[in-house]
Design a protein around this motif. Structure first.
Motif, short mmCIF file in Angstrom:
data_model
loop_
_atom_site.label_atom_id
_atom_site.label_comp_id
_atom_site.label_asym_id
_atom_site.label_seq_id
_atom_site.Cartn_x
_atom_site.Cartn_y
_atom_site.Cartn_z
N ASP A 55 -2.72 7.21 1.66
CA ASP A 55 -2.65 8.58 2.23
C ASP A 55 -1.18 8.77 2.17
O ASP A 55 -0.81 9.79 2.85
CB ASP A 55 -3.13 8.82 3.56
CG ASP A 55 -2.78 7.74 4.56
OD1 ASP A 55 -1.91 6.44 4.21
OD2 ASP A 55 -2.93 7.95 5.75
N HIS A 56 -0.27 8.05 1.46
CA HIS A 56 1.03 8.08 1.27
C HIS A 56 1.44 8.81 0.15
O HIS A 56 0.94 8.55 -1.21
CB HIS A 56 1.87 6.87 1.51
CG HIS A 56 3.47 7.31 1.84
ND1 HIS A 56 4.33 7.70 0.69
CD2 HIS A 56 4.20 7.12 3.05
CE1 HIS A 56 5.67 7.87 1.31
NE2 HIS A 56 5.42 7.53 2.54
N ASP A 57 2.30 9.86 0.08
CA ASP A 57 2.72 10.44 -1.25
C ASP A 57 3.17 9.62 -2.34
O ASP A 57 2.92 9.88 -3.67
CB ASP A 57 3.46 11.91 -0.99
CG ASP A 57 2.91 12.82 -0.32
OD1 ASP A 57 1.80 12.87 -0.18
OD2 ASP A 57 3.67 13.70 0.28
N ALA A 58 4.10 8.61 -2.10
CA ALA A 58 4.58 7.90 -2.93
C ALA A 58 3.72 6.92 -3.79
O ALA A 58 3.68 6.66 -4.87
CB ALA A 58 5.85 6.93 -2.19
N ALA A 59 2.84 6.60 -2.75
CA ALA A 59 1.63 5.56 -3.37
C ALA A 59 1.01 6.30 -4.41
O ALA A 59 0.42 5.75 -5.37
CB ALA A 59 0.82 5.07 -2.25
N ALA A 60 0.26 7.63 -3.74
CA ALA A 60 -0.54 8.28 -4.67
C ALA A 60 0.20 8.84 -6.14
O ALA A 60 -0.42 8.88 -7.04
CB ALA A 60 -0.82 9.60 -3.93
N ALA A 61 1.65 9.04 -5.93
CA ALA A 61 2.37 9.42 -7.19
C ALA A 61 2.33 8.31 -8.34
O ALA A 61 2.13 8.48 -9.39
CB ALA A 61 3.72 9.73 -6.94
N TRP A 62 2.35 6.95 -7.68
CA TRP A 62 2.48 5.82 -8.63
C TRP A 62 1.19 5.58 -9.23
O TRP A 62 0.75 5.27 -10.30
CB TRP A 62 2.75 4.77 -7.80
CG TRP A 62 3.16 3.13 -8.65
CD1 TRP A 62 4.16 2.87 -9.43
CD2 TRP A 62 2.26 2.37 -8.89
NE1 TRP A 62 3.90 1.77 -10.17
CE2 TRP A 62 2.63 1.42 -9.86
CE3 TRP A 62 0.72 2.09 -8.30
CZ2 TRP A 62 2.00 0.19 -9.92
CZ3 TRP A 62 0.14 1.11 -8.80
CH2 TRP A 62 0.85 0.09 -9.80
N ILE A 63 0.12 5.79 -8.32
CA ILE A 63 -1.18 5.61 -9.06
C ILE A 63 -1.46 6.58 -9.87
O ILE A 63 -2.14 6.33 -10.87
CB ILE A 63 -2.37 5.73 -7.80
CG1 ILE A 63 -2.37 4.55 -6.86
CG2 ILE A 63 -3.82 5.66 -8.20
CD1 ILE A 63 -2.93 3.21 -7.43
N ALA A 64 -1.08 7.86 -9.77
CA ALA A 64 -1.54 8.85 -10.63
C ALA A 64 -0.72 8.92 -11.88
O ALA A 64 -1.13 9.33 -13.22
CB ALA A 64 -1.52 10.00 -9.80
N SER A 65 0.44 8.39 -11.76
CA SER A 65 1.69 8.47 -12.78
C SER A 65 1.94 7.40 -13.58
O SER A 65 1.88 7.11 -14.74
CB SER A 65 2.74 9.36 -12.48
OG SER A 65 2.35 10.54 -11.96
N ASN A 66 2.09 6.25 -12.90
CA ASN A 66 2.88 5.12 -13.31
C ASN A 66 1.99 3.67 -13.32
O ASN A 66 2.31 2.75 -13.82
CB ASN A 66 4.12 4.61 -12.46
CG ASN A 66 5.19 5.73 -12.35
OD1 ASN A 66 5.32 6.72 -11.44
ND2 ASN A 66 5.93 6.09 -13.55
N GLY A 67 0.88 3.90 -12.60
CA GLY A 67 -0.23 2.66 -12.72
C GLY A 67 -0.70 2.60 -13.95
O GLY A 67 -1.20 1.36 -14.04
N GLY A 68 -0.87 3.68 -14.68
CA GLY A 68 -1.54 3.23 -16.12
C GLY A 68 -3.12 3.45 -15.90
O GLY A 68 -3.90 2.57 -16.62
#
Length: 343
Positions: A55-68
């Motif tokens: 539920d953290h914005d930084a984690a959500a951003a990594w999953i959505a954009s940088n996690g591939g």
């Protein structure tokens, strides 16, 4: 790489949205990487295990954009509510399990009696394991694995890590079931000697907890069973064997939980019987009291009428005679009630 016998100390929750991020060294240890290392990670760098706050914005951003990740996989990893399930996607597995929420060490005394089943979302493939849980929860299963890695005695491959996580999630269920079983034993004693309202409330909460656990353990068993039978190349036969043992333990937990649920149902019936017997006993006492008071009431009613012709009006011994008559009648009534077991 750490020398043999040397223990490393991993930071936990030092960066926003990231509980920890490590690279497995293949020998049971790991090397910590920060947010910068996570952003630049490539499969050639080593096996990655990153644990995020869902539920953290930084984690959500990594999953959505940088996690591939595939967009559908990314959405599932960030989903709010979900039942345990496993979905194969290419060479990886999208996994959602439930674990017992424990209190953080600093809040252990305050939250020791609370119980919650925390969704643990995970993506596992040959090169990485990504796990997510909500920031307000704490899962001891992941903590134990992280501490094993610090000592150089942790998992060496992603399949081994997945099997170990599943094993420890099921392990943490056993103390909960033992506590519930002890509470059932205690309620079994209190039914005949305790307050009915207190027993009813505790029994209701216990049955609700049993239903809640059963609701998630059954699909979790199916999810683990699907992992065992998956043909992912990174799942070794040893990992599948361990998964089979985990499923057997989970089956025993479910059977144990069913037994607890059946016992609570029996206790509920016993409590209803005890309450009915108490009501019947009190009703008998009230009926007996009414029977004892009936003859005096009839006599008092007859001689208390304000009409002419009442005997004993001018007799000084009339009142004494009436009192004796009422006493004798009451004693006879009491004797009859005892003979018919109303008292």
């Amino acid at each position: 790489m750490e020398t043999e016998g040397q223990k490393i100390q991993l930071s936990y929750g030092a960066e926003p949205g990231i509980r920890f991020a490590v690279l497995l060294d293949g020998d049971g240890g790991c090397r910590e990487i920060g947010a910068a290392g996570l952003q630049s990670w490539r499969p050639a760098d080593g096996i990655l295990w990153v644990h995020l706050e869902r539920d953290h914005d930084a984690a959500a951003a990594w999953i959505a954009s940088n996690g591939g990740f595939d967009p559908l996989v990314a959405d599932a990893l960030l989903e709010d509510e979900s039942r345990p399930r496993v979905e194969p996607v290419d060479d990886g597995l999208l996994i959602i399990l439930r674990g017992v929420c424990a209190a953080p060490p600093e809040d252990a005394e305050e939250m020791a009696e609370e119980l919650d089943l925390v969704p643990l979302h995970a993506w596992v493939d040959e090169n990485r394991v990504v796990t997510l849980r909500d920031s307000g929860h704490y899962i001891t299963a992941l903590r134990d694995i992280r501490q094993a890695l610090e000592k150089g005695k942790g998992p060496k491959r992603t399949g081994e890590l997945l099997a170990l996580v599943s094993d420890k999630l099921v392990r943490d269920l056993e103390p909960v079931l033992d506590q519930m079983d002890e509470e059932v034993d205690e309620l079994d004693e209190l039914i005949f000697h305790g307050e009915a309202a207190e027993v009813r409330e505790r029994l209701k909460l216990l049955r609700r907890r049993a239903v809640q656990l059963r609701r998630y353990l059954s699909p979790q068993r199916d999810a683990l069973n699907r992992i065992e039978h998956d043909d992912a190349p990174w799942l070794a036969e040893r990992d599948k064997l361990r998964m089979r043992e985990v499923i057997d333990k989970l089956m025993r937990c479910i059977e144990y939980l069913d037994a607890i649920r059946d016992r609570t149902g029996i206790l509920h019936d016993d409590l209803s019987t005890v309450i009915s017997e108490r009501i019947a006993r009190n009703s008998n006492r009230l009926a007996a009291l009414a029977a004892l008071l009936l003859p005096p009431s009839v006599v008092a009613g007859l001689f208390g009428m304000n009409v002419g012709g009442i005997p004993g009006v001018n007799d000084t011994w009339a009142f004494v005679i009436i009192v004796v008559l009422v006493a004798v009648t009451s004693i006879v009534t009491l004797y009859i009630l005892k003979r018919i077991n109303w008292l």
